[in-house]
Design an enzyme around this catalytic site. Sequence first.
Site, PDB file in Angstrom:
ATOM      1  N   ASP A 113      -0.719  16.502   9.615  1.00  0.00           N
ATOM      2  CA  ASP A 113      -0.106  16.872   8.331  1.00  0.00           C
ATOM      3  C   ASP A 113       0.702  18.168   8.404  1.00  0.00           C
ATOM      4  O   ASP A 113       0.456  19.118   7.644  1.00  0.00           O
ATOM      5  CB  ASP A 113      -1.177  16.993   7.234  1.00  0.00           C
ATOM      6  CG  ASP A 113      -2.130  15.814   7.195  1.00  0.00           C
ATOM      7  OD1 ASP A 113      -1.696  14.713   7.567  1.00  0.00           O
ATOM      8  OD2 ASP A 113      -3.294  15.997   6.800  1.00  0.00           O
ATOM      9  N   SER A 152       1.209  11.746   7.792  1.00  0.00           N
ATOM     10  CA  SER A 152       1.826  12.612   6.787  1.00  0.00           C
ATOM     11  C   SER A 152       2.532  13.836   7.381  1.00  0.00           C
ATOM     12  O   SER A 152       2.238  14.280   8.490  1.00  0.00           O
ATOM     13  CB  SER A 152       0.774  13.091   5.784  1.00  0.00           C
ATOM     14  OG  SER A 152       0.348  12.016   4.984  1.00  0.00           O
ATOM     15  N   GLN A 188       3.316   7.725   2.579  1.00  0.00           N
ATOM     16  CA  GLN A 188       2.542   6.867   3.461  1.00  0.00           C
ATOM     17  C   GLN A 188       2.548   5.442   2.899  1.00  0.00           C
ATOM     18  O   GLN A 188       2.207   5.226   1.732  1.00  0.00           O
ATOM     19  CB  GLN A 188       1.124   7.384   3.597  1.00  0.00           C
ATOM     20  CG  GLN A 188       0.999   8.712   4.339  1.00  0.00           C
ATOM     21  CD  GLN A 188       1.210   8.546   5.827  1.00  0.00           C
ATOM     22  OE1 GLN A 188       0.289   8.193   6.562  1.00  0.00           O
ATOM     23  NE2 GLN A 188       2.425   8.797   6.290  1.00  0.00           N
ATOM     24  N   ASN A 210      -0.021   5.736  -0.011  1.00  0.00           N
ATOM     25  CA  ASN A 210      -0.912   6.887  -0.220  1.00  0.00           C
ATOM     26  C   ASN A 210      -0.120   8.190  -0.168  1.00  0.00           C
ATOM     27  O   ASN A 210       0.818   8.333  -0.951  1.00  0.00           O
ATOM     28  CB  ASN A 210      -2.165   6.871   0.665  1.00  0.00           C
ATOM     29  CG  ASN A 210      -1.958   6.802   2.142  1.00  0.00           C
ATOM     30  OD1 ASN A 210      -1.535   5.777   2.675  1.00  0.00           O
ATOM     31  ND2 ASN A 210      -2.293   7.869   2.849  1.00  0.00           N
ATOM     32  N   ASP A 211      -0.416   9.141   0.688  1.00  0.00           N
ATOM     33  CA  ASP A 211       0.079  10.513   0.573  1.00  0.00           C
ATOM     34  C   ASP A 211       1.595  10.625   0.351  1.00  0.00           C
ATOM     35  O   ASP A 211       2.375   9.964   1.039  1.00  0.00           O
ATOM     36  CB  ASP A 211      -0.213  11.290   1.858  1.00  0.00           C
ATOM     37  CG  ASP A 211      -1.648  11.231   2.302  1.00  0.00           C
ATOM     38  OD1 ASP A 211      -2.446  10.530   1.669  1.00  0.00           O
ATOM     39  OD2 ASP A 211      -1.961  11.891   3.309  1.00  0.00           O
ATOM     40  N   TRP A 237       0.813  -1.223   0.000  1.00  0.00           N
ATOM     41  CA  TRP A 237       0.000   0.000   0.000  1.00  0.00           C
ATOM     42  C   TRP A 237       0.844   1.269   0.000  1.00  0.00           C
ATOM     43  O   TRP A 237       1.862   1.378   0.673  1.00  0.00           O
ATOM     44  CB  TRP A 237      -0.900   0.005   1.231  1.00  0.00           C
ATOM     45  CG  TRP A 237      -1.670   1.275   1.423  1.00  0.00           C
ATOM     46  CD1 TRP A 237      -1.284   2.385   2.129  1.00  0.00           C
ATOM     47  CD2 TRP A 237      -2.961   1.588   0.883  1.00  0.00           C
ATOM     48  NE1 TRP A 237      -2.259   3.368   2.069  1.00  0.00           N
ATOM     49  CE2 TRP A 237      -3.296   2.904   1.312  1.00  0.00           C
ATOM     50  CE3 TRP A 237      -3.872   0.892   0.087  1.00  0.00           C
ATOM     51  CZ2 TRP A 237      -4.496   3.517   0.980  1.00  0.00           C
ATOM     52  CZ3 TRP A 237      -5.075   1.512  -0.250  1.00  0.00           C
ATOM     53  CH2 TRP A 237      -5.377   2.804   0.194  1.00  0.00           C
ATOM     54  N   GLU A 279      -7.311  18.429   5.144  1.00  0.00           N
ATOM     55  CA  GLU A 279      -6.107  17.633   5.295  1.00  0.00           C
ATOM     56  C   GLU A 279      -4.977  18.221   4.440  1.00  0.00           C
ATOM     57  O   GLU A 279      -5.210  18.946   3.477  1.00  0.00           O
ATOM     58  CB  GLU A 279      -6.352  16.178   4.891  1.00  0.00           C
ATOM     59  CG  GLU A 279      -7.393  15.462   5.742  1.00  0.00           C
ATOM     60  CD  GLU A 279      -7.517  13.998   5.400  1.00  0.00           C
ATOM     61  OE1 GLU A 279      -6.982  13.163   6.151  1.00  0.00           O
ATOM     62  OE2 GLU A 279      -8.162  13.677   4.372  1.00  0.00           O
TER      63      GLU A 279
END
Length: 455
Positions: free
Chosen positions: A146, A81, A40, A23-24, A21, A199
């Site tokens: 974040d 993040s 991430q 993400n960000d 996986w 976010e």
Amino acid sequence: MSRPAPRNFRPSLHFTAPTMWLNDPNGLVLENGRYHLYYQHYPHDTVWGPMHWGHAFSSDLYHWEHCPIAMAPDELGMIFSGSAVLDTDNVSGFGKDGKAPLLIYYTSHGDQERQSMAWSLDGGMTFTRYEGNPILDNPGIRDYRDPKVFPNPVLGGFSMAVSACDRVMFYHSRDLKHWEKTGEFGPVPELPREKYLWECPDLFPLPYEGGETWVLLASIGVYDKKDGLNFMCWTHGHFDGKTFIRDPQAKMERLDQGFDCYAGSTYWGTDRRIFLGWGNCPDYAGQTPTGEYCGQMTLPRELTLCCTESGCQLAALPCGLDSVLFAKPVSGTHLETETFCLRVQGTGAGSVTLYNENGEEVTFGIDEENRVFLDRSRATRLGIDPLFASSSICSAARPCSGPWQLDAIFDVTGLEFFTDGGTRYFSQLLFPEHPYTALRTSGAVSVQQFVPSLS
């Protein structure tokens, strides 16, 4: 655990993790000629799990060298993040033997969310956690994360933007370790608190009409899932050293008109404002049919401000648009590869359709109302997720009139395209079960096809 994929969907131009996986994008920083990309990452499954920071670096933002995991969860929680700073003046005091420390700021996600930091003296390969963590305690709200650090041109030192439920909170520091709150931006009437979650904020200046204006970015999550996710920007405002102040006439606008750009940020230490986003939608990312990996980044984009018939617009174009992406012309309407670029020019309504013999197709262009649009309602026969299927058509009014040019980059899994000098841009995943093999046009449209000059 990885899932079997119906076919190889891994893109060539877009960054993906080796497995599992993603993400960000996090900690975007240019250091010693290397663009670092932390992200991430859950290294044990292709769906979201306890967050780590993955790591890669590149000299050109297209060819990446994968590195060991940079940060793993600790006693304060998961590693959410954040951002990075190259402390060239060693104001933090972490430097040694003339080496500038690379500092990262991140959210420790445990029983509550708090901000933490770590530092590196080996070019961002390994990090030492700051013994004073957390550097910012939770002010009593659930969503507080974040951290984005940037130079403060008014007060000197540095500022930090932190998303805080329905607003952005700002902090100031002289030494990059001790922080004091200076102000807030938000909430705003367009985004009621009970419905939206802010976010991944980012705040920076851009040149405009002989001066500059400050741009605030924020990804906006939607609690009820009915309105889709948005990446919003405010392009008219200034930073007084304490907070972002929105000009009275400033409109809140979407950064990307597609469904698959979220949680992006810009690089520290570059002479251009380079943006990278998560090229997916959080609501269906875990259902995408990618097999051993899940998630990709958008193409790297340079952000600028330009003047249009509709006023000041934030524009974005892929880095290396002409020298890298549009380098090798290909004749005809047959699509020989699954990574290609199209330069489309037209007058009035016109469109391009990519298709295969199995009835899968995607259409994009300019409609009769002078709107840029994309229709992925027939893009794939794979059943991915109900929201993916329902989020099929996106569009946006052009900021100008007259003839148009559209630059489209297709890369195995999906499409990014940019019109009117990058003032309208779309990121859209497609996942055709079988590769698209040809294109057709409608209207007064001409198309040039290119194969990117990347090996």
